[in-house]
Design an enzyme around this catalytic site. Sequence first.
Site, short mmCIF file in Angstrom:
data_model
loop_
_atom_site.label_atom_id
_atom_site.label_comp_id
_atom_site.label_asym_id
_atom_site.label_seq_id
_atom_site.Cartn_x
_atom_site.Cartn_y
_atom_site.Cartn_z
N GLU A 85 -25.77 12.05 20.68
CA GLU A 85 -24.91 12.40 19.38
C GLU A 85 -23.68 12.55 19.81
O GLU A 85 -23.22 13.26 20.64
CB GLU A 85 -25.47 13.73 18.84
N LYS A 280 -30.45 24.38 15.83
CA LYS A 280 -30.33 22.71 15.95
C LYS A 280 -29.22 22.59 16.89
O LYS A 280 -29.02 22.01 17.56
CB LYS A 280 -30.58 21.92 14.74
N ASP A 296 -38.44 19.40 30.57
CA ASP A 296 -38.98 19.12 29.40
C ASP A 296 -38.47 19.72 28.20
O ASP A 296 -38.66 21.00 28.02
CB ASP A 296 -40.58 19.72 29.46
N HIS A 393 -16.22 15.83 13.90
CA HIS A 393 -17.28 15.01 14.24
C HIS A 393 -17.16 13.43 13.87
O HIS A 393 -17.51 12.70 14.77
CB HIS A 393 -18.64 15.55 13.45
#
Length: 439
Positions: A85, A280, A296, A393
């Site tokens: 991202e 998130k 993991d 962004h």
Amino acid sequence: MPQTIQGFSRLNKEEKIDWLTSNFLSDSQNATSILKQYWNSDAKLQQLHDEFIENTVTNYYLPLGIAPNFVINNKTFAIPMTIEESSVVAAASKAAKFWMSRGGFKAEILGTQKIGQVHFTYTGDAQKLSSFFELTKSILLNDLKTLTASMEKRGGGITSIELINKNDQLANYFQLHVTFETLDAMGANFINSCLEQLAESWQREYNNYPVFSENNAEMVVIMSILSNYVPQCVVRAEVCCAVSELTEADGIDPEVFATKFVQAVRIAEVEPYRAVTHNKGIMNGIDAVVLATGNDFRAVEAGAHAYAARNGSYSSLTHATIENGIFRFWIEIPLALGTVGGLTKLHPLVKLNLEILGNPSAPQLMEIIAVAGLAQNFGALKSLTTTGIQKGHMKMHLMNMLNQLDATDTEKSKAIHFFKSNKVTHSAVDSFIKNLRQN
């Protein structure tokens, strides 16, 4: 129509690709070329990657970036981050630089214990089962000695076993709830091996205990498995400074910025719709370092989100206050990580990334990764409460858009210069490139 296949796992890699491309892809020649171009030219390294999982056909690359200037407990780090991202690494780096001159990040371990459970059903008297458990606990632990001896020598092992009655939630449901200390290992294989032995011993002792057979009470082990919810394996990371030091917040008055920032965190504490997106963003930073260090990330994600809902409603993993002119921002998060075992000793880049971080112990890696999550969240909230999230962004996303349009190096250079002072949107970039080509 695609053909089913028997014995796919026994095919070599070339044969797997031939079957896959001829049955599921319209241009098998092009698809084969794409799959093979990601093979490593070093045959030994490629074989290592092939053997990580089953039915391998190629490698799937993700970018590895570095976020520099992290000061954690007065020590400077460059943090490796693996993520697809745009703007994540940039935001983490910017937050690290912001806090570098304000004392850096502080981190501490609140606990390192992990959980495993033997789940079973029992139809008899609960008090008799409890008495039986107390009688047999030492036998159960003794049966585990061969499995735990090596871990105990290093200071780890099993720290407790409890019998838990869950009858009020599910008829006849009980569990053996086991707490482990696995030191620098994530410990999944160790924990699961111990639990399976525990279940076997528990069933054996039960079958040999006359009280249960006389009363026709039945006990059936359903499963034995570790839990990825680790509320006793928690790390805290924090930044703080005087509100007056919160300059560089895109020209906004420090007190206004601090007030809006704290309010934004409080909204995430009470509003689940916001909390999910808020968290998130935290996991953008955390997962990127978890991936880069061969851990993991699915387990970490599951444990973190369960922790965020531990009080009955999904909420923010970070918190902020202003008290006596001091701004404080922190995170408490469960992180079950390892720096030995698994990919940490196999994947060359993982080994290199751990070396970049100073070959940390598992608790030290917990601190680093928690800081990465806190930094990411700070960067996101700083943007949200000042310029808005899209400005930064979309600037970072510009190169992806240019690549989607097959822009040449010259076109990219002109676009980057143009959008330094113009708003980046997909339509604006598309129009800019079309105009370049027409002229």
